[in-house]
Design an enzyme around this catalytic site. Structure first.
Site, PDB file in Angstrom:
ATOM      1  N   HIS A  25     -14.583  96.579 -36.519  1.00 11.92           N
ATOM      2  CA  HIS A  25     -14.371  97.184 -35.210  1.00 11.92           C
ATOM      3  C   HIS A  25     -15.354  98.325 -34.974  1.00 11.92           C
ATOM      4  O   HIS A  25     -15.826  98.958 -35.911  1.00 11.92           O
ATOM      5  CB  HIS A  25     -12.935  97.712 -35.073  1.00 11.92           C
ATOM      6  CG  HIS A  25     -11.899  96.633 -35.085  1.00 11.92           C
ATOM      7  ND1 HIS A  25     -11.231  96.259 -36.226  1.00 11.92           N
ATOM      8  CD2 HIS A  25     -11.437  95.825 -34.093  1.00 11.92           C
ATOM      9  CE1 HIS A  25     -10.398  95.283 -35.940  1.00 11.92           C
ATOM     10  NE2 HIS A  25     -10.501  94.998 -34.655  1.00 11.92           N
ATOM     11  N   GLY A  50     -22.104 105.905 -47.305  1.00 13.91           N
ATOM     12  CA  GLY A  50     -21.831 105.434 -45.955  1.00 13.91           C
ATOM     13  C   GLY A  50     -21.782 106.564 -44.947  1.00 13.91           C
ATOM     14  O   GLY A  50     -21.199 107.625 -45.206  1.00 13.91           O
ATOM     15  N   ALA A  51     -22.390 106.342 -43.783  1.00 16.91           N
ATOM     16  CA  ALA A  51     -22.432 107.386 -42.751  1.00 16.91           C
ATOM     17  C   ALA A  51     -21.030 107.792 -42.322  1.00 16.91           C
ATOM     18  O   ALA A  51     -20.768 108.974 -42.065  1.00 16.91           O
ATOM     19  CB  ALA A  51     -23.225 106.884 -41.549  1.00 16.91           C
ATOM     20  N   ASP A  52     -20.119 106.825 -42.243  1.00 17.92           N
ATOM     21  CA  ASP A  52     -18.750 107.156 -41.835  1.00 17.92           C
ATOM     22  C   ASP A  52     -18.062 108.035 -42.872  1.00 17.92           C
ATOM     23  O   ASP A  52     -17.295 108.942 -42.534  1.00 17.92           O
ATOM     24  CB  ASP A  52     -17.944 105.885 -41.580  1.00 17.92           C
ATOM     25  CG  ASP A  52     -17.957 104.905 -42.751  1.00 17.92           C
ATOM     26  OD1 ASP A  52     -18.816 105.024 -43.651  1.00 17.92           O
ATOM     27  OD2 ASP A  52     -17.104 103.993 -42.771  1.00 17.92           O
ATOM     28  N   ASP A 104     -18.818 104.807 -33.553  1.00 20.36           N
ATOM     29  CA  ASP A 104     -18.612 104.499 -34.967  1.00 20.36           C
ATOM     30  C   ASP A 104     -18.583 102.989 -35.121  1.00 20.36           C
ATOM     31  O   ASP A 104     -17.589 102.349 -34.771  1.00 20.36           O
ATOM     32  CB  ASP A 104     -17.301 105.124 -35.450  1.00 20.36           C
ATOM     33  CG  ASP A 104     -16.984 104.793 -36.900  1.00 20.36           C
ATOM     34  OD1 ASP A 104     -17.928 104.483 -37.661  1.00 20.36           O
ATOM     35  OD2 ASP A 104     -15.788 104.851 -37.280  1.00 20.36           O
ATOM     36  N   THR A 149     -11.951  97.595 -42.952  1.00 18.23           N
ATOM     37  CA  THR A 149     -12.260  96.363 -43.679  1.00 18.23           C
ATOM     38  C   THR A 149     -12.309  96.646 -45.169  1.00 18.23           C
ATOM     39  O   THR A 149     -11.760  95.897 -45.987  1.00 18.23           O
ATOM     40  CB  THR A 149     -13.610  95.791 -43.208  1.00 18.23           C
ATOM     41  OG1 THR A 149     -13.551  95.578 -41.801  1.00 18.23           O
ATOM     42  CG2 THR A 149     -13.914  94.482 -43.908  1.00 18.23           C
TER      43      THR A 149
END
Length: 286
Positions: free
Chosen positions: A28, A124-126, A23, A149
């Site tokens: 990070h 967003g993929a996340d 990820d 973030t």
């Protein structure tokens, strides 16, 4: 509220699948190894936006050397990134190191997830992975607050990604404040004893942390009202998730691996026609 939809996970015949998941976030990057559904190893790295595939391969290879799992045991590889420039270096490094094709999460390979977004490719993929993981856990409606973030409120309605809210994360808010206000200097981020502070450092801390908490609780209430589901569960994940979850009764559970669980599912069940690791292997970074 949980869904009665059946779970679908493809397994390697005779053995539990071993999945390497990555990820890549703005600040990070989290690398994890699953054996079946269990996290057996994970590492948290600083995201470097100018990194090369060789640097990624060196770092990942070193970390995997400490793992209980050998690289030749890995059966599937999944990648989610919100940093477009890092997609190609990570694909190339993982493909070369693990000799497995890399399933890159996108709006077209999320196991048939309905995406109610004006432009699904911009989701967003996340965020999609968070909803995929909640759906696999049996939920039909849910709110996932992913605190990085940026802090995202990912809304799941009737088993679909229904959109959500994006606000600055705590660290990003501090950076913006101290950059624009000449007399306000960066502070360590820790909870002050009271909201009303008698010094500037604690005043900044109170504004960042209690202000963020108030914003979070207000938005959760507004989302539940708009969706029309007061009892929808609220899960937290991301770097600040555990700290904030302890301070509010509105978050039902903190799961540090929620996004990784979604990547794992896509790595196992995603549409392989969306993989293009051969091209990434043969193309050098500019």
């Amino acid at each position: 509220m949980k869904s009665d939809s059946k779970k679908v996970v493809r397994k390697t015949r005779g053995k539990e699948p071993v999945i390497c998941v990555v990820d890549v976030g703005n600040s990070h990057t989290v690398l994890g190894i699953f054996k079946g559904t269990k996290v057996v190893d994970y590492w948290r790295l600083t995201t470097r936006k100018e990194t090369t595939s060789d640097e990624v391969m060196n770092k990942v290879g070193g970390l995997l050397g400490f793992s209980k799992i050998k690289t030749d045991e890995i059966t599937h590889v999944g990648l989610s990134t919100v940093v477009p420039a890092l997609e190609r270096p990570w694909i190339k490094a993982l493909d070369s190191l693990l000799k497995k094709r890399v399933q890159v999460v996108n709006s077209k390979n999320c196991m048939g997830l309905r995406i109610n977004y004006q432009n699904p490719s911009m989701a967003g993929a996340d965020r999609l992975c968070n909803v995929v993981a909640m759906r696999e856990a049996g939920f039909k409606n849910a709110i996932i607050v992913d605190m990085g973030t940026a802090t995202t409120f990912d809304v799941m309605k009737d088993g679909a990604f229904a959109g959500g809210v994006i606000i600055p994360g705590i660290n990003a808010s501090l950076d913006a404040l101290t950059e624009k206000a000449a007399r306000l200097l960066p502070v360590t981020i820790e909870w002050p004893d009271a909201v009303v502070a008698d010094n500037t450092d604690d005043a900044i801390r109170a504004g960042l942390l209690y202000g963020f908490l108030a914003q979070l609780e207000f938005l959760i209430g507004k989302i539940k009202k708009e969706i029309g589901c007061d009892d929808m569960p609220v899960y937290a994940t991301g770097g600040w998730g555990k700290t904030i979850a302890r301070r509010t009764s509105l978050i039902d559970k903190y799961d540090p691996f929620l996004t990784l669980r979604g990547i794992r599912l896509v790595a196992l069940n995603g549409d392989a026609t969306n993989i293009n690791s051969e091209e990434s292997r043969d193309t050098e970074e500019e």
